[in-house]
Write a protein that holds these residues in place. Structure first.
Motif, PDB file in Angstrom:
ATOM      1  N   GLY A   1      40.349  45.670  34.534  1.00 19.68           N
ATOM      2  CA  GLY A   1      39.596  45.143  33.413  1.00 19.68           C
ATOM      3  C   GLY A   1      39.515  43.626  33.381  1.00 19.68           C
ATOM      4  O   GLY A   1      39.207  43.036  32.357  1.00 19.68           O
ATOM      5  N   GLN A   2      39.785  42.969  34.506  1.00 19.59           N
ATOM      6  CA  GLN A   2      39.763  41.513  34.565  1.00 19.59           C
ATOM      7  C   GLN A   2      38.372  41.016  34.958  1.00 19.59           C
ATOM      8  O   GLN A   2      37.702  41.614  35.802  1.00 19.59           O
ATOM      9  CB  GLN A   2      40.797  41.024  35.575  1.00 19.59           C
ATOM     10  CG  GLN A   2      41.108  39.564  35.442  1.00 19.59           C
ATOM     11  CD  GLN A   2      42.358  39.200  36.234  1.00 19.59           C
ATOM     12  OE1 GLN A   2      42.809  39.944  37.084  1.00 19.59           O
ATOM     13  NE2 GLN A   2      42.900  38.038  35.943  1.00 19.59           N
ATOM     14  N   ALA A   3      37.921  39.933  34.342  1.00 16.84           N
ATOM     15  CA  ALA A   3      36.596  39.378  34.607  1.00 16.84           C
ATOM     16  C   ALA A   3      36.687  38.230  35.609  1.00 16.84           C
ATOM     17  O   ALA A   3      37.646  37.452  35.606  1.00 16.84           O
ATOM     18  CB  ALA A   3      35.984  38.889  33.310  1.00 16.84           C
TER      19      ALA A   3
ATOM     20  N   HIS B   1      28.652  37.329  37.315  1.00 20.06           N
ATOM     21  CA  HIS B   1      29.896  37.859  36.764  1.00 20.06           C
ATOM     22  C   HIS B   1      30.198  39.233  37.332  1.00 20.06           C
ATOM     23  O   HIS B   1      29.295  40.012  37.618  1.00 20.06           O
ATOM     24  CB  HIS B   1      29.813  37.947  35.241  1.00 20.06           C
ATOM     25  CG  HIS B   1      29.505  36.624  34.628  1.00 20.06           C
ATOM     26  ND1 HIS B   1      28.314  36.382  34.005  1.00 20.06           N
ATOM     27  CD2 HIS B   1      30.213  35.486  34.571  1.00 20.06           C
ATOM     28  CE1 HIS B   1      28.319  35.133  33.579  1.00 20.06           C
ATOM     29  NE2 HIS B   1      29.457  34.570  33.911  1.00 20.06           N
ATOM     30  N   GLU B   2      31.491  39.503  37.478  1.00 20.03           N
ATOM     31  CA  GLU B   2      31.957  40.795  37.947  1.00 20.03           C
ATOM     32  C   GLU B   2      33.154  41.180  37.100  1.00 20.03           C
ATOM     33  O   GLU B   2      33.801  40.327  36.500  1.00 20.03           O
ATOM     34  CB  GLU B   2      32.403  40.705  39.408  1.00 20.03           C
ATOM     35  CG  GLU B   2      31.342  40.187  40.360  1.00 20.03           C
ATOM     36  CD  GLU B   2      31.917  39.887  41.723  1.00 20.03           C
ATOM     37  OE1 GLU B   2      32.586  40.764  42.301  1.00 20.03           O
ATOM     38  OE2 GLU B   2      31.718  38.765  42.194  1.00 20.03           O
ATOM     39  N   GLU B   3      33.443  42.458  37.065  1.00 17.40           N
ATOM     40  CA  GLU B   3      34.624  42.919  36.349  1.00 17.40           C
ATOM     41  C   GLU B   3      35.371  43.913  37.218  1.00 17.40           C
ATOM     42  O   GLU B   3      34.770  44.808  37.802  1.00 17.40           O
ATOM     43  CB  GLU B   3      34.235  43.573  35.025  1.00 17.40           C
ATOM     44  CG  GLU B   3      35.426  43.800  34.119  1.00 17.40           C
ATOM     45  CD  GLU B   3      35.013  44.220  32.728  1.00 17.40           C
ATOM     46  OE1 GLU B   3      35.669  45.129  32.189  1.00 17.40           O
ATOM     47  OE2 GLU B   3      34.061  43.647  32.194  1.00 17.40           O
ATOM     48  N   ASP B   4      36.677  43.741  37.308  1.00 15.29           N
ATOM     49  CA  ASP B   4      37.534  44.673  38.035  1.00 15.29           C
ATOM     50  C   ASP B   4      37.679  45.918  37.178  1.00 15.29           C
ATOM     51  O   ASP B   4      38.277  45.868  36.106  1.00 15.29           O
ATOM     52  CB  ASP B   4      38.890  44.016  38.302  1.00 15.29           C
ATOM     53  CG  ASP B   4      39.870  44.913  39.007  1.00 15.29           C
ATOM     54  OD1 ASP B   4      39.510  46.066  39.327  1.00 15.29           O
ATOM     55  OD2 ASP B   4      41.004  44.470  39.250  1.00 15.29           O
ATOM     56  N   GLU B   5      37.102  47.021  37.628  1.00 20.52           N
ATOM     57  CA  GLU B   5      37.110  48.250  36.830  1.00 20.52           C
ATOM     58  C   GLU B   5      38.512  48.794  36.594  1.00 20.52           C
ATOM     59  O   GLU B   5      38.793  49.370  35.550  1.00 20.52           O
ATOM     60  CB  GLU B   5      36.233  49.310  37.494  1.00 20.52           C
ATOM     61  CG  GLU B   5      34.769  48.932  37.492  1.00 20.52           C
ATOM     62  CD  GLU B   5      33.911  49.948  38.195  1.00 20.52           C
ATOM     63  OE1 GLU B   5      34.385  51.072  38.444  1.00 20.52           O
ATOM     64  OE2 GLU B   5      32.757  49.618  38.491  1.00 20.52           O
TER      65      GLU B   5
ATOM     66  N   LEU C   1      35.243  34.092  32.917  1.00 18.14           N
ATOM     67  CA  LEU C   1      33.782  34.111  32.850  1.00 18.14           C
ATOM     68  C   LEU C   1      33.231  32.720  32.580  1.00 18.14           C
ATOM     69  O   LEU C   1      33.652  32.053  31.642  1.00 18.14           O
ATOM     70  CB  LEU C   1      33.308  35.052  31.744  1.00 18.14           C
ATOM     71  CG  LEU C   1      33.586  36.536  31.957  1.00 18.14           C
ATOM     72  CD1 LEU C   1      33.116  37.337  30.754  1.00 18.14           C
ATOM     73  CD2 LEU C   1      32.915  37.029  33.224  1.00 18.14           C
TER      74      LEU C   1
ATOM     75  N   SER D   1      38.794  33.279  38.432  1.00 16.01           N
ATOM     76  CA  SER D   1      39.146  34.202  37.365  1.00 16.01           C
ATOM     77  C   SER D   1      38.546  33.692  36.062  1.00 16.01           C
ATOM     78  O   SER D   1      38.552  32.489  35.791  1.00 16.01           O
ATOM     79  CB  SER D   1      40.672  34.294  37.247  1.00 16.01           C
ATOM     80  OG  SER D   1      41.035  35.246  36.286  1.00 16.01           O
TER      81      SER D   1
END
Length: 82
Positions: free
Chosen positions: A36-38, A29-33, A13, A11
């Protein structure tokens, strides 16, 4: 000791400057749409001793560990893709 490819998801960045500290692992990097968590995903080839070393570094940084997956060699992104 045999090397395998791993993908480690945490969890938060991690910037590309952390690549060297994590022994050359690729960082993306990814983001939970929805939430909104990176997330940061570290990936690369390593043996069990190196894997445990990376996990200790993640612990020392206080990053929540979300997943560790052993993966197929073909799925590991090169360090210039991340």
């Amino acid at each position: 000791m045999r090397r395998h490819c791993y993908e480690i998801r945490v969890s938060g960045l991690l910037g590309s400057s952390w690549t060297e500290w994590f022994d050359g692992l690729s960082i993306r990097h990814e983001e939970d749409e929805l939430g909104g968590q990176a997330f940061s995903t570290l990936s690369g080839s390593m043996d069990q001793a190196a894997l445990h070393g990376v996990l200790l570094k993640i612990r020392d940084l206080g990053l929540p560990l979300l997943a560790v997956h052993r993966m197929d060699e073909a799925r590991v992104p090169s360090s210039d893709e991340g």
